[in-house]
Design an enzyme around this catalytic site. Structure first.
Site, PDB file in Angstrom:
ATOM      1  N   TYR A 153      -9.513  -7.679  -5.966  1.00  0.00           N
ATOM      2  CA  TYR A 153      -8.326  -6.975  -6.425  1.00  0.00           C
ATOM      3  C   TYR A 153      -7.795  -7.526  -7.736  1.00  0.00           C
ATOM      4  CZ  TYR A 153      -6.859  -3.745  -2.757  1.00  0.00           C
ATOM      5  OH  TYR A 153      -6.743  -2.672  -1.921  1.00  0.00           O
ATOM      6  N   ARG A 176       0.864  -1.177   0.000  1.00  0.00           N
ATOM      7  CA  ARG A 176       0.000   0.000   0.000  1.00  0.00           C
ATOM      8  C   ARG A 176       0.903   1.230   0.000  1.00  0.00           C
ATOM      9  NH1 ARG A 176      -2.225  -3.528   3.950  1.00  0.00           N
ATOM     10  NH2 ARG A 176      -4.342  -4.232   3.421  1.00  0.00           N
ATOM     11  N   LYS A 180      -2.884  -2.853   7.710  1.00  0.00           N
ATOM     12  CA  LYS A 180      -4.119  -2.391   8.347  1.00  0.00           C
ATOM     13  C   LYS A 180      -4.424  -3.222   9.592  1.00  0.00           C
ATOM     14  CE  LYS A 180      -6.531  -0.460   4.337  1.00  0.00           C
ATOM     15  NZ  LYS A 180      -7.745  -0.533   3.506  1.00  0.00           N
ATOM     16  N   HIS A 224      -4.524  -9.155   3.046  1.00  0.00           N
ATOM     17  CA  HIS A 224      -5.985  -9.123   3.109  1.00  0.00           C
ATOM     18  C   HIS A 224      -6.483 -10.111   4.153  1.00  0.00           C
ATOM     19  CE1 HIS A 224      -6.387  -7.531  -1.283  1.00  0.00           C
ATOM     20  NE2 HIS A 224      -6.221  -6.557  -0.406  1.00  0.00           N
ATOM     21  N   ARG A 236      -0.770  -1.474  -7.138  1.00  0.00           N
ATOM     22  CA  ARG A 236      -0.928  -2.611  -6.219  1.00  0.00           C
ATOM     23  C   ARG A 236      -1.940  -3.607  -6.777  1.00  0.00           C
ATOM     24  NH1 ARG A 236      -1.280  -4.468  -0.603  1.00  0.00           N
ATOM     25  NH2 ARG A 236      -3.467  -4.542   0.067  1.00  0.00           N
ATOM     26  N   HIS A 252      -2.568   3.351  -6.255  1.00  0.00           N
ATOM     27  CA  HIS A 252      -3.190   2.125  -5.749  1.00  0.00           C
ATOM     28  C   HIS A 252      -3.431   1.118  -6.865  1.00  0.00           C
ATOM     29  CE1 HIS A 252      -4.709   0.097  -2.295  1.00  0.00           C
ATOM     30  NE2 HIS A 252      -5.917  -0.083  -2.796  1.00  0.00           N
TER      31      HIS A 252
END
Length: 304
Positions: free
Chosen positions: A285, A159, A182, A276, A253, A250
């Protein structure tokens, strides 16, 4: 506008969520804003500012009024769904604590919206971005910096916040990086030679001394590099290459994941590389043809 009791309940809920882990500061801030907005509306709607009593007696009409008010103020269906999710989390916790039936809140359906699918670049376009981004700046070191960041996004699937969060203690880049993503979730990311070389080139040209505690990527004024500077470099690059507006940092990615899967990568391995929590997020994605997805599925399925 919100009663002291409601304020205290919200603070306690957020402390509880933070203690459980898995929620970043940004997530907690979003929860605070969304739930506070809801509480403020219900305070006015119910005409009562004291205690938690009115909040424990919310009915279906009250929820409909809140949602109609939010939509009337121009809130998108996607944003309202996010707010409703935060409110439901708060009510699950509050109902357990206060001992009331939260069915009216928990049974409220989120508005339907068309999920935005990521749009990865074609492989040749992704390579062209890396080759072109460095010439968007008059300063060689800035061009090398932007190239290094974009190479980390595409070559390692980072990210943008993760790439910009690398510090002097992380360089020279090792064969693999331990990334905290995250929700504080850690993952191990292999570093390809191209990414390592791009960062080394930037460090050689950078006019600033990078100490172990400093962010590696620096702005022209000496402070940590912000995401906006990288986004601007990508905007200039895509205009020069004639790429669509979806060609963002982004998207690099997204492209990493899609091209890796297209080349035969395992979907669950890619999930780990991206950090994820859900495999469905990884699938969103990756944009490859249905036949390729079925091929991966058939090879992985235990009954195949």
């Amino acid at each position: 506008m919100i009663s002291p009791a409601a304020h205290d309940a919200l603070d306690t809920f957020l402390t509880h969520r933070a203690a459980l882990g898995g929620a970043s500061e940004n997530t907690l801030d979003a929860y605070r804003r969304d739930i506070a907005d809801y509480l403020a509306f219900m305070t006015l709607h119910k005409g009562a500012q004291q205690g938690l009593g009115p909040l424990t007696k919310i009915g279906v009409p009250d929820m409909r009024s809140w949602m109609a008010s939010e939509r009337g103020q121009g809130l998108s269906a996607r944003s309202l769904a996010r707010k409703l999710s935060a409110v439901k989390s708060f009510y699950r916790w509050l109902a357990e604590r206060e001992g009331f039936d939260p069915t009216a809140v928990l049974s409220t359906r989120a508005p339907k919206f068309q999920a935005k699918l990521p749009r990865p670049l074609a492989e040749d376009a992704a390579r062209a971005v890396i080759d072109t981004v460095e010439i968007q700046s008059r300063d060689d070191w800035v061009g090398a910096r932007d190239t290094a960041v974009v190479t980390l996004l595409y070559g390692c699937g980072l990210r943008i916040s993760e790439a910009l969060g690398l510090t002097g203690a992380d360089v020279p880049l090792p064969p693999s990086l331990r990334i905290v993503g995250k929700g504080g979730k850690e993952r191990l990311v292999p570093v390809i030679d191209a990414a390592r070389e791009a960062v080394d080139t930037y460090l050689r040209l950078c006019p600033m001394e990078i100490t172990p505690e400093m962010e590696v990527f620096r702005g022209v004024r000496g402070g940590p590099l912000g995401a906006r500077a990288v986004q601007k470099a990508m905007e200039q690059t895509r205009l020069q290459l004639g790429l669509p507006a979806s060609a963002t940092p982004h998207a690099m990615r997204h492209s990493f994941a899609t091209h890796l899967l297209s080349a035969g990568g395992d979907l669950r391995a890619i999930q780990e590389l991206l950090g994820h929590a859900s495999l469905s997020t990884t699938q969103a994605y990756t944009q490859v043809d249905t036949a390729r997805l079925m091929e991966v599925y058939n090879k992985a399925h235990p009954k195949a």
